[in-house]
Design an enzyme around this catalytic site. Sequence first.
Site, PDB file in Angstrom:
ATOM      1  N   ASP A   1       0.852  -1.176   0.000  1.00 46.61           N
ATOM      2  CA  ASP A   1       0.000   0.000   0.000  1.00 46.61           C
ATOM      3  C   ASP A   1       0.901   1.244   0.000  1.00 46.61           C
ATOM      4  OD1 ASP A   1      -2.321   1.607   0.299  1.00 46.61           O
ATOM      5  OD2 ASP A   1      -1.978   1.696   2.455  1.00 46.61           O
TER       6      ASP A   1
ATOM      7  N   PHE B   1     -14.014  16.436  -5.123  1.00 47.65           N
ATOM      8  CA  PHE B   1     -13.090  15.736  -6.012  1.00 47.65           C
ATOM      9  C   PHE B   1     -13.583  14.318  -6.257  1.00 47.65           C
ATOM     10  CE2 PHE B   1      -9.612  12.879  -6.878  1.00 47.65           C
ATOM     11  CZ  PHE B   1      -8.847  13.558  -7.808  1.00 47.65           C
TER      12      PHE B   1
ATOM     13  N   LYS C   1     -11.127  14.373 -11.557  1.00 52.63           N
ATOM     14  CA  LYS C   1      -9.762  14.778 -11.189  1.00 52.63           C
ATOM     15  C   LYS C   1      -9.661  16.258 -10.794  1.00 52.63           C
ATOM     16  CE  LYS C   1      -7.217  11.374 -13.989  1.00 52.63           C
ATOM     17  NZ  LYS C   1      -8.369  10.621 -14.509  1.00 52.63           N
TER      18      LYS C   1
ATOM     19  N   THR D   1      -2.594   1.171  -4.540  1.00 48.59           N
ATOM     20  CA  THR D   1      -3.102   2.238  -3.673  1.00 48.59           C
ATOM     21  C   THR D   1      -4.465   2.706  -4.137  1.00 48.59           C
ATOM     22  OG1 THR D   1      -2.666   4.483  -2.873  1.00 48.59           O
ATOM     23  CG2 THR D   1      -1.852   3.941  -5.053  1.00 48.59           C
ATOM     24  N   GLY D   2      -5.246   3.164  -3.201  1.00 49.67           N
ATOM     25  CA  GLY D   2      -6.531   3.762  -3.541  1.00 49.67           C
ATOM     26  C   GLY D   2      -6.418   5.233  -3.857  1.00 49.67           C
TER      27      GLY D   2
ATOM     28  N   ASP E   1      -1.508  -1.100   5.917  1.00 48.23           N
ATOM     29  CA  ASP E   1      -1.739  -0.638   7.284  1.00 48.23           C
ATOM     30  C   ASP E   1      -3.186  -0.260   7.548  1.00 48.23           C
ATOM     31  OD1 ASP E   1      -1.190   2.908   7.359  1.00 48.23           O
ATOM     32  OD2 ASP E   1      -1.661   1.667   5.635  1.00 48.23           O
TER      33      ASP E   1
ATOM     34  N   ASP F   1      -6.717  -2.729   3.189  1.00 49.66           N
ATOM     35  CA  ASP F   1      -5.647  -3.636   2.756  1.00 49.66           C
ATOM     36  C   ASP F   1      -5.858  -5.065   3.242  1.00 49.66           C
ATOM     37  OD1 ASP F   1      -4.194  -1.469   1.610  1.00 49.66           O
ATOM     38  OD2 ASP F   1      -3.481  -0.925   3.603  1.00 49.66           O
TER      39      ASP F   1
END
Length: 991
Positions: A335, A488, A493, A621-622, A729, A733
């Site tokens: 992550d 957002f 974007k 990653t998100g 973490d 995840d």
Amino acid sequence: MTLGECCEWLRCCGRGEPRPRTVWLGHPEKRDQRYPRNVINNQKYNFFTFLPGGFVLAVTVIREAVEEIRCYVRDREVNCQVYSRLTVRGTVKVKSSNIQVGDLLIVEKNQRVPADMIFLRTSEKNGSCFLRTDQLDGETDWKLRLPVACTQRLPTAADLLQIRSYVYAEEPNIDIHNFVGTFTREDSDPPISESLSIENTLWAGTVIASGTVVGVVLYTGRELRSVMNTSNPRSKIGLFDLEVNCLTKILFGALVVVSLVMVALQHFAGRWYLQTIRFLLLFSNIIPISLRVNLDMGKIVYSWVIRRDSKIPGTVVRSSTIPEQLGRISYLLTDKTGTLTQNEMVFKRLHLGTVAYGLDSMDEVQSHIFSIYTQQSQDPPAQKGPTLTTKVRRTMSSRVHEAVKAIALCHNVTPVYESNGVTDQAEAEKQYEDSCRVYQASSPDEVALVQWTESVGLTLVGRDQSSMQLRTPGDQILNFTILQIFPFTYESKRMGIIVRDESTGEITFYMKGADVVMAGIVQYNDWLEEECGNMAREGLRVLVVAKKSLAEEQYQDFEARYVQAKLSVHDRSLKVATVIESLEMEMELLCLTGVEDQLQADVRPTLETLRNAGIKVWMLTGDKLETATCTAKNAHLVTRNQDIHVFRLVTNRSEAHLELNAFRRKHDCALVISGDSLEVCLKYYEYEFMELACQCPAVVCCRCTPTQKAQIVRLLQERTGKLTCAVGDGGNDVSMIQESDCGVGVEGKEGKQASLAADFSVTQFKHLGRLLMVHGRNSYKRSAALSQFVIHRSLCISTMQAVFSSVFYFASVPLYQGFLIIGYSTIYTMFPVFSLVLDKDVKSEVAMLYPELYKDLLKGRPLSYKTFLIWVLISIYQGSTIMYGALLLFESEFVHIVAISFTSLILTELLMVALTIQTWHWLMTVAELLSLACYIASLVFLHEFIDVYFIATLSFLWKVSVITLVSCLPLYVLKYLRRRFSPPSYSKLTS
């Protein structure tokens, strides 16, 4: 000697030397020797012989039971948490497990949301609440949530039960970032209908950060967003255990073959099938039953060593079944937020096109802001707000001021005032005390921007749903009304806000976003693309800030169309986006901002160590694409001499095909791809995409859902057959961690959900290097040596039995009986063999300094068919040597063959352990001496099997010495020659 005579000897030799006897009739007290008790015993085991076998099974069962009980206790704690439910009889307490769809729940501050709910009411005066979503989406910053307007206006929470209303909600799905629904109140005139979006939701697993909220339950159980994004936990079986199981199957096949050969050599005479069963039982030692208990106990030792390592403090082993996996990782999937980075953004650059301000020149920006508001304070009172913005030729001060003001207004940040741990927004806002103010937002870069505007003189001091207050360097308060906010989204974007300056009545539309979308929105310029590229190459997250002034009529027309679009149930997102885009034309470019996410300590050297060890690192990653790319550069996940291919957004098969072809032409290129594009590629071109991605030195997948993370892990396992390790973490995840071959959780700001679900838990990402390079490597090599030695120990005695049976007409009679066969694999050899779990080929410092040593393990050479065959040949040689040597040297003392062969066997095993050890530990020496002492001491009590008088003779000693020397000396010579002419890779480092 006939077969009958042989069998008669075999029945006696195991019970000591038989003697003639004189029996006195009716006088048992005159017995001159001890005789066996007159009992019939057809049992296979007694208490002492069954105990080792029961211990083997008990160790595995107890370990699994303990870990399962721990999971049960954790689940029960969550399911038994008590909440308040609103009913017509008042407020009642209800367990989390008894909550049902439609319940009205009251959730207090710092309480976990137990189910997916729609936000109806809050106790906060500003009419909103903050939510901690770190266990859901991995983001540590608080999210602002808004209640349904018509329910918030009700006098009390109890009035919710008096109105006729319902919620229309979409079907349960895994999307945690979007929601479509409507709230309808039928008992009003006319009926009220409000659109519901993600801002009105309270997902399960989040925590209420401010006030007390009331919500209605929409989804429960397996339909929860958090549950649908979490894969079911599976019982992980290590690759090493599967390889050992495979070798055990081979040994079972050998057992069957040897038994059939023995019967075949008897020409299948008589009841041959019964003879086959006897031989199967006789040679059952070929399958080492003690192997499993030795390996399981070894895993416990490895876990204990990991926990006690002072160089990785706080490390926890939650799954003790797979420590060997740590030594064979080929792909590391990590992550970003909170794992590689601290999730703390720092403002680095302000670029106005003709001039740029860095950290060393922020005092100039501060002086510009000060000069603007000093000049304003000297203007007549009728003139409020900056007047220089209307001039045709702008000065530098006004340009800087416009940029800073835009940054201070265009965000979703809320200042929270806390005093002595208790939030008192209303009272604290009266004073706007800087020491009590904390900024909260859904994005850390927004907080960084607002903190920067405060540092240069324009401070955000207050905000609610409809207004915002800024404080100038002269302590003047600027009031703005918030007319609209456009949050957002990954698709857009960008984010925007429309505000009205209360002092002038001017309406301004501010917008900030990624350069790829803002370039088509702002007015033409010749510097945007070049400067964005320059800042991105420095590893900065770049945002483009722009503005547009709106007339009152223009805004009213927009508002009417916007409200209508938001009430749509079908294609709501598309209709809303279309209305907003009508404003996004010819906007005035104000500035570029550059922020940087601070990396965790020693991330760069850790990633370099992993690369040198042959481990490929993928970042899942998100977060947004730009942020993920910047972090990959900063962390040196992508080296400076590597190109980056950003996989453009694809929505259908043809676009995916074209983009894959473009990517195929790149070489030694890191890949950056979004979750949406990844989903399309995997749908149509799964094999081709995975083939290309696995060739990349690094891969970055951004905007990944928890389900996608787990899917990527699963595809890597299926397509490559290599071992994967997932590191994270946050709660988002967990699926990835549970799906991987080896899951590592990092205890950090995002809570402990990941670490509790992981196989191993560390406090910092940098500890991962030592966990793999040292403990993983040692665990794998030690278990490989231990398993092969236990197999060798079993094959040695089985070979001796085969030779013994062959010599004596293939008789199915055991060579050793009773305690001898039990003691051989327990007190006589167990401690030295098990001491191999303390062995190591190099020091830990050397293993960390030369991660290339880890690469040697990825091919599985410590335990392979080749090494297995070598140990089988060694076992056959030593077993045959000992048995034939004993038969050859026994002379006329035929009954002493057991004493000679068994003693030689024990000494051979002890010497072979010494030959296998590479680095001596004091416990290894103790184990060797203790086992030898136990055997010597037990000879006094083994008169039933061994002639005590014979073992004290010189003849016994020299015969045992010769047999042991012949069985071991050649192997010592071969080991010396191998080290001399073909040394292993680590031998040069140990000198």
